[in-house]
Motif scaffolding. Structure first.
Motif, PDB file in Angstrom:
ATOM      1  N   ASP A 220       2.081   7.119  35.915  1.00 56.39           N
ATOM      2  CA  ASP A 220       2.161   5.817  36.571  1.00 56.39           C
ATOM      3  C   ASP A 220       3.585   5.636  37.091  1.00 56.39           C
ATOM      4  OD1 ASP A 220       2.075   3.251  37.450  1.00 56.39           O
ATOM      5  OD2 ASP A 220       1.450   2.345  35.542  1.00 56.39           O
ATOM      6  N   THR A 221       3.796   5.961  38.360  1.00 61.06           N
ATOM      7  CA  THR A 221       5.140   5.886  38.946  1.00 61.06           C
ATOM      8  C   THR A 221       5.574   4.450  39.244  1.00 61.06           C
ATOM      9  OG1 THR A 221       4.174   6.282  41.139  1.00 61.06           O
ATOM     10  CG2 THR A 221       5.002   8.198  39.943  1.00 61.06           C
ATOM     11  N   SER A 222       4.650   3.502  39.090  1.00 62.06           N
ATOM     12  CA  SER A 222       5.021   2.102  39.304  1.00 62.06           C
ATOM     13  C   SER A 222       5.713   1.516  38.075  1.00 62.06           C
ATOM     14  CB  SER A 222       3.779   1.265  39.646  1.00 62.06           C
ATOM     15  OG  SER A 222       2.879   1.219  38.541  1.00 62.06           O
ATOM     16  N   ARG A 223       5.600   2.213  36.955  1.00 62.65           N
ATOM     17  CA  ARG A 223       6.252   1.779  35.719  1.00 62.65           C
ATOM     18  C   ARG A 223       7.217   2.874  35.265  1.00 62.65           C
ATOM     19  NH1 ARG A 223       1.817   1.057  31.540  1.00 62.65           N
ATOM     20  NH2 ARG A 223       3.592   0.461  30.220  1.00 62.65           N
ATOM     21  N   LEU A 224       8.467   2.753  35.704  1.00 64.85           N
ATOM     22  CA  LEU A 224       9.483   3.743  35.376  1.00 64.85           C
ATOM     23  C   LEU A 224      10.298   3.283  34.178  1.00 64.85           C
ATOM     24  CD1 LEU A 224      10.763   4.631  38.968  1.00 64.85           C
ATOM     25  CD2 LEU A 224       9.093   5.874  37.570  1.00 64.85           C
ATOM     26  N   LEU A 225      10.530   4.216  33.260  1.00 66.41           N
ATOM     27  CA  LEU A 225      11.302   3.920  32.056  1.00 66.41           C
ATOM     28  C   LEU A 225      12.665   4.603  32.144  1.00 66.41           C
ATOM     29  CD1 LEU A 225       8.508   4.515  29.380  1.00 66.41           C
ATOM     30  CD2 LEU A 225       9.256   2.331  30.357  1.00 66.41           C
ATOM     31  N   PRO A 226      13.744   3.828  32.090  1.00 65.90           N
ATOM     32  CA  PRO A 226      15.081   4.443  32.152  1.00 65.90           C
ATOM     33  C   PRO A 226      15.377   5.249  30.893  1.00 65.90           C
ATOM     34  CG  PRO A 226      15.257   2.102  31.678  1.00 65.90           C
ATOM     35  CD  PRO A 226      13.811   2.356  31.976  1.00 65.90           C
ATOM     36  N   LEU A 227      16.102   6.334  31.066  1.00 72.14           N
ATOM     37  CA  LEU A 227      16.518   7.151  29.932  1.00 72.14           C
ATOM     38  C   LEU A 227      17.597   6.390  29.149  1.00 72.14           C
ATOM     39  CD1 LEU A 227      16.251  10.057  28.663  1.00 72.14           C
ATOM     40  CD2 LEU A 227      18.262  10.659  30.028  1.00 72.14           C
ATOM     41  N   THR A 228      17.430   6.324  27.845  1.00 76.19           N
ATOM     42  CA  THR A 228      18.420   5.648  27.008  1.00 76.19           C
ATOM     43  C   THR A 228      19.555   6.608  26.681  1.00 76.19           C
ATOM     44  OG1 THR A 228      16.743   4.217  26.004  1.00 76.19           O
ATOM     45  CG2 THR A 228      18.824   4.467  24.820  1.00 76.19           C
ATOM     46  N   VAL A 229      20.766   6.245  27.082  1.00 76.35           N
ATOM     47  CA  VAL A 229      21.961   7.066  26.835  1.00 76.35           C
ATOM     48  C   VAL A 229      22.758   6.378  25.729  1.00 76.35           C
ATOM     49  CG1 VAL A 229      23.981   8.151  27.858  1.00 76.35           C
ATOM     50  CG2 VAL A 229      21.947   7.742  29.263  1.00 76.35           C
ATOM     51  N   ASP A 230      22.865   7.032  24.582  1.00 75.26           N
ATOM     52  CA  ASP A 230      23.453   6.396  23.407  1.00 75.26           C
ATOM     53  C   ASP A 230      24.979   6.379  23.405  1.00 75.26           C
ATOM     54  OD1 ASP A 230      20.957   5.776  22.279  1.00 75.26           O
ATOM     55  OD2 ASP A 230      20.778   7.802  21.460  1.00 75.26           O
ATOM     56  N   CYS A 231      25.604   7.275  24.164  1.00 75.84           N
ATOM     57  CA  CYS A 231      27.066   7.307  24.215  1.00 75.84           C
ATOM     58  C   CYS A 231      27.514   8.057  25.461  1.00 75.84           C
ATOM     59  CB  CYS A 231      27.652   7.951  22.953  1.00 75.84           C
ATOM     60  SG  CYS A 231      27.127   9.657  22.705  1.00 75.84           S
TER      61      CYS A 231
END
Length: 274
Positions: A181-192
């Motif tokens: 589902d390309t309409s719901r994009l999840l950003p990558l979580t960058v911890d540091c």
């Protein structure tokens, strides 16, 4: 004998004459870093990208996300696969073909630095434990090699992480079919934001952020990776031991740079997302 010929025939003496006056041939002080520039989203066909310039050294990072089967020993973790390419256009020293030994060492060093800093939690890349995960292929191409490729590569990779958005995946465990589902994009979580700073010893003097010429003359090379104000990765090669005072000076400089780069990346990331 003109200066150019003297430098070619006696490179160590040429540099030593400068170092005795606490200056380098490019005009920098011994511990002065080169200007840094970062650009986000430079490759539209990639899932994340950035380009970094440290002086003349230029590294571009492109991240491609693909679905994969997880490792049986870590069924709930995805993959992060960095690969450094020392392009022939970056320096006459490199030729087309398989990765050279230097590039493979850089690739492993990037992987170690990111892993030790715990920059990315690989569990967020899991879609279905034991069945399906994301694999992030991180291609780091050096376009211009003028020293400290590792420093530029790690900054480029971390900057590119901040641009990654992954589509939502619906996975049917019975049929093993997937639907994105390309309409719901999840950003990558960058911890540091791990940042590496390199140092070398030339003619008994400590030099920060060395150029290619200075790296070739170095008797000892030291890289310090700092994350959240603490050293997370350290590597030294060469025969000259460094005393505790010198190591502290390197660490303090690396911490200062980490603060500056972290502020730059987070500020630019907020501007690009607004």
């Amino acid at each position: 004998m003109d200066l150019k010929t003297f430098k070619l025939l006696h490179p160590v003496k040429y540099y030593k004459d400068y170092l005795e006056n606490n200056i380098r041939p490019d005009g920098r002080e011994l511990e002065e870093l080169r200007p840094l520039a970062i650009s986000f989203d430079v490759i539209k066909s990639a899932d994340g990208s950035a380009i970094v310039k440290v002086g003349n050294t230029t590294v571009v990072c492109g991240i491609k996300a693909e679905l994969a089967t997880p490792n049986a020993l870590a069924p709930g973790h995805g993959f992060l696969v960095p690969n450094v390419d020392l392009s022939p256009v970056s320096s006459p020293s490199y030729r087309p073909g398989p990765p050279c030994d230097e590039a493979q060492v850089y690739s492993q060093s990037v992987a170690d630095a990111i892993s030790n800093a715990r920059c990315i939690d690989l569990q967020q890349l899991c879609i279905s434990p034991g069945k399906l995960v994301w694999c992030l292929y991180c291609d780091l191409v050096c376009l211009d090699h003028d020293g400290c490729v590792l420093d530029a590569a790690i900054i480029a990779l971390v900057a590119a992480f901040h641009t990654v958005n992954l589509p939502t995946i619906q996975y049917n465990s019975d049929t093993e079919e997937t639907e994105a589902d390309t309409s719901r994009l999840l950003p990558l979580t960058v911890d540091c934001v791990p940042v590496t700073t390199s140092f070398v010893m030339v003619a008994g003097r400590l030099i920060a952020d060395p150029t290619t010429e200075e790296e070739k003359l170095a008797s000892t090379t030291l890289t310090v990776t700092v994350s959240d104000g603490k050293m997370s990765f350290f590597n030294q090669s060469g025969g000259d031991p460094m005393d505790s005072r010198t190591l502290k000076k390197c660490t303090d400089s690396a911490i200062k740079r980490e603060r500056s780069v972290k502020k730059m990346i987070l500020t630019m990331q907020r501007k690009s997302s607004s």
